[in-house]
Scaffold this motif. Structure first.
Motif, PDB file in Angstrom:
ATOM      1  N   SER A   1       2.111 -11.397  -4.073  1.00  0.00           N
ATOM      2  CA  SER A   1       0.677 -10.866  -3.817  1.00  0.00           C
ATOM      3  C   SER A   1       1.406  -9.647  -2.984  1.00  0.00           C
ATOM      4  O   SER A   1       0.511  -7.984  -3.217  1.00  0.00           O
ATOM      5  N   ASP A   2       2.956  -9.819  -2.843  1.00  0.00           N
ATOM      6  CA  ASP A   2       3.114  -7.586  -2.323  1.00  0.00           C
ATOM      7  C   ASP A   2       3.495  -6.714  -3.544  1.00  0.00           C
ATOM      8  O   ASP A   2       5.321  -7.779  -3.974  1.00  0.00           O
ATOM      9  N   MET A   3       3.256  -5.767  -2.894  1.00  0.00           N
ATOM     10  CA  MET A   3       3.824  -5.271  -3.802  1.00  0.00           C
ATOM     11  C   MET A   3       5.491  -4.874  -3.923  1.00  0.00           C
ATOM     12  O   MET A   3       6.458  -4.413  -5.238  1.00  0.00           O
ATOM     13  N   ARG A   4       6.010  -4.588  -3.027  1.00  0.00           N
ATOM     14  CA  ARG A   4       7.290  -4.449  -2.933  1.00  0.00           C
ATOM     15  C   ARG A   4       7.894  -5.653  -3.035  1.00  0.00           C
ATOM     16  O   ARG A   4       9.045  -6.107  -3.886  1.00  0.00           O
TER      17      ARG A   4
ATOM     18  N   GLY B   1      -4.439  -0.383  -1.564  1.00  0.00           N
ATOM     19  CA  GLY B   1      -3.232  -1.431  -0.824  1.00  0.00           C
ATOM     20  C   GLY B   1      -3.794  -3.084  -1.717  1.00  0.00           C
ATOM     21  O   GLY B   1      -3.471  -2.998  -2.925  1.00  0.00           O
ATOM     22  N   ASN B   2      -4.098  -4.053  -0.691  1.00  0.00           N
ATOM     23  CA  ASN B   2      -3.888  -5.554  -1.151  1.00  0.00           C
ATOM     24  C   ASN B   2      -5.880  -5.450  -2.219  1.00  0.00           C
ATOM     25  O   ASN B   2      -5.505  -5.936  -3.407  1.00  0.00           O
ATOM     26  N   GLY B   3      -6.563  -5.293  -1.358  1.00  0.00           N
ATOM     27  CA  GLY B   3      -7.851  -4.299  -2.144  1.00  0.00           C
ATOM     28  C   GLY B   3      -7.728  -3.585  -2.721  1.00  0.00           C
ATOM     29  O   GLY B   3      -6.832  -2.298  -2.068  1.00  0.00           O
TER      30      GLY B   3
ATOM     31  N   LEU C   1       8.285  -5.265  -6.616  1.00  0.00           N
ATOM     32  CA  LEU C   1       9.260  -4.391  -7.144  1.00  0.00           C
ATOM     33  C   LEU C   1      11.012  -4.288  -7.086  1.00  0.00           C
ATOM     34  O   LEU C   1      11.907  -4.494  -8.136  1.00  0.00           O
TER      35      LEU C   1
ATOM     36  N   ALA D   1      -3.581   4.504   1.063  1.00  0.00           N
ATOM     37  CA  ALA D   1      -3.999   2.660   1.118  1.00  0.00           C
ATOM     38  C   ALA D   1      -1.704   2.206   0.972  1.00  0.00           C
ATOM     39  O   ALA D   1      -1.587   3.259   0.088  1.00  0.00           O
ATOM     40  N   GLY D   2      -1.928   1.161   1.378  1.00  0.00           N
ATOM     41  CA  GLY D   2      -0.512   0.621   1.919  1.00  0.00           C
ATOM     42  C   GLY D   2       0.499   1.243   0.435  1.00  0.00           C
ATOM     43  O   GLY D   2       1.718   1.826   0.658  1.00  0.00           O
ATOM     44  N   ILE D   3       0.072   0.836  -1.027  1.00  0.00           N
ATOM     45  CA  ILE D   3       0.933   1.512  -2.095  1.00  0.00           C
ATOM     46  C   ILE D   3       0.392   2.715  -3.058  1.00  0.00           C
ATOM     47  O   ILE D   3       2.044   3.047  -2.997  1.00  0.00           O
TER      48      ILE D   3
ATOM     49  N   ASN E   1       2.356   4.769  -0.051  1.00  0.00           N
ATOM     50  CA  ASN E   1       4.341   4.389   0.501  1.00  0.00           C
ATOM     51  C   ASN E   1       5.266   4.149  -1.404  1.00  0.00           C
ATOM     52  O   ASN E   1       6.085   3.568  -0.371  1.00  0.00           O
ATOM     53  N   CYS E   2       4.298   4.513  -2.532  1.00  0.00           N
ATOM     54  CA  CYS E   2       5.151   3.595  -2.900  1.00  0.00           C
ATOM     55  C   CYS E   2       5.209   4.524  -4.669  1.00  0.00           C
ATOM     56  O   CYS E   2       4.479   4.801  -5.564  1.00  0.00           O
TER      57      CYS E   2
ATOM     58  N   LYS F   1      -8.663  -5.635  12.949  1.00  0.00           N
ATOM     59  CA  LYS F   1      -7.396  -4.442  13.638  1.00  0.00           C
ATOM     60  C   LYS F   1      -9.232  -4.745  14.651  1.00  0.00           C
ATOM     61  O   LYS F   1     -10.587  -3.975  14.250  1.00  0.00           O
TER      62      LYS F   1
END
Ligand code: ADP
Length: 395
Positions: free
Chosen positions: A278-281, A206-208, A284, A325-327, A330-331, A15
């Motif tokens: 491996s993706d939480m979305r 997140g992923n990590g 779920l 982080a991602g999760i 957003n979750c 990134k």
């Protein structure tokens, strides 16, 4: 006007972001190269408002060639000519407390550290070297993910192994330090007194994924340890395991240490338990009719709750819990499940605020402020570079 370039190298991605130095720093472009070493390697870039400027497939079989492509591309972008320094995220910095300018000595030291994190560190070194070869005079700053946790007390760093290993650096270090440092700066900016005088748990999910316990602004413990594989179950990493497992699998399944490393870093965690993603979305979306997905999600929430309980005990109480982080950002469903049953700590979620990912998701009646803060590791790197150049105020 000076600019700063940030580089955040992952195991298969890079990134990058360009910032105009000033107060505040102003991001003028950002993007990433992903799927390095795989088919479909791609460079995408966005402008300052987040609109995608371009997405193109590139050839890059490793991070060195990805860096070359990136430099060739960056040279053509507005603002690159004014780059005064490059800041890199470096996953492991042993005992370094502060970001440091890259010198030959530091590079040699980092090369010695490669076995500590063979997934990230060798690639980060390749990225630094690519810029060094092309622009030998351009200052580069290494920003260490371990630095934030150097304040941990000795008891949190010690591993209960024969003492001779401790002297060789076999200790708990902790990671996600750039994210945690950013979250603490944000917490202070929001005026939360816990940032400087209270007890805070930061959950970077997140992923990590890891959590950190912070008292009066200083990390006192964190869930990752000697490597980023430790702690909480993650997207593909196992997190903590019984140390008897590796020799057991070696005896019964002839699993080598290399295969074990691959398994616990890339085939375990949410992916391993769910067997699908491996993706939480994804999990779920599947959990209602796939027990494997449901178990993976439950394990993640259960373990995160356990870490919060453990850290509340280590801190002797809790004033603020931050999800990031991602999760974490957003979750709502995962945050609610993690917090469910933590009322005894004084933690009460506001359902409506949680559902809309509001910055503050706890009820006024709770003792603990629960917050959602969007982390920004790149901005943290850029701030560090700005400070090192003497162009941005210290935190
Ligand atoms: P990385 O550690 O690679 O930077 P991220 O911080 O982007 O990862 O987090 C990725 C995780 O966040 C994935 O499990 C993804 O499913 C999850 N995530 C992102 N957005 C959402 C969402 N809206 N709901 C649930 N999970 C989400």
């Amino acid at each position: 006007m000076q600019s700063v370039l940030t580089i955040n190298g992952g195991s298969s991605s890079v990134k990058f972001a360009l910032y105009l130095v000033g107060e505040p720093l102003q991001r003028t472009l950002y993007g990433k190269i992903d799927r390095i070493g795989l088919s479909g390697t791609n460079l995408t870039s966005n402008d300052s408002t987040g609109n995608q400027r371009e997405s193109r497939s590139i050839a890059a079989s490793d991070h060195h060639s990805a860096a070359k492509v990136l430099i060739d591309w960056l040279v053509k972008q507005d603002g690159f000519a004014s780059v005064a320094a490059v800041g890199h995220r470096v996953v492991h910095g042993m005992k370094h407390l502060q970001p440091e300018f890259v010198t030959q000595d530091l590079l040699d030291e980092l090369r010695h550290l490669r076995p500590y994190d063979p997934d990230h560190l060798p690639r980060e070194i390749e990225l630094i070297e690519a810029f060094r070869q092309r622009y030998p005079k351009l200052p580069q700053l290494a920003c260490f993910d371990t630095a934030f946790h150097q304040s941990m007390p000795r008891v949190a760093k010690l591993l209960p192994l024969p003492r001779r290993f401790d002297a060789k650096g076999v200790q708990r270090y902790g990671f996600h330090g750039l994210s945690y440092a950013y979250l603490m700066e944000e917490l202070a900016r929001l005026g939360d007194p816990a940032a400087t005088t209270g007890s805070v748990i930061l959950a970077h999910l997140g992923n990590g994924a890891s959590l950190a316990a912070v008292r009066e602004g200083r990390s006192i413990d964190t869930s990752m340890g000697f490597t980023p594989t430790a702690g909480l179950v993650m997207s593909t990493r196992s997190g903590d395991l019984d140390p008897g497992l590796a020799p057991y699998l070696a005896r019964t399944e002839q699993i080598t240490s290399k295969q074990f490393y691959e398994m616990v870093n890339h085939e375990s965690g949410l992916l391993g338990v769910s067997e699908t993603s491996s993706d939480m979305r994804d999990l779920l979306a599947r959990e209602a009719d796939d027990v494997r997905a449901a178990e993976a999600v439950e394990l993640f929430c259960y373990q995160a709750k356990k870490w919060i309980g453990a850290f509340a005990a280590a801190l002797g109480g809790l004033d603020t819990l931050v999800f990031s982080a991602g999760i974490g950002e957003n979750c709502p469903a995962i945050r609610a499940r993690i917090c469910d049953g933590l009322g005894f700590l004084g933690l009460r979620l506001d359902k409506a605020q949680n559902a809309r990912n509001a910055p503050l998701i706890s009820k006024d009646t709770g003792r603990v402020a629960v917050r959602v803060i969007r982390t920004d590791e790149e901005l943290m790197i850029a701030r560090s570079v700005g400070r090192a150049l003497g162009a941005a105020p210290a935190a």
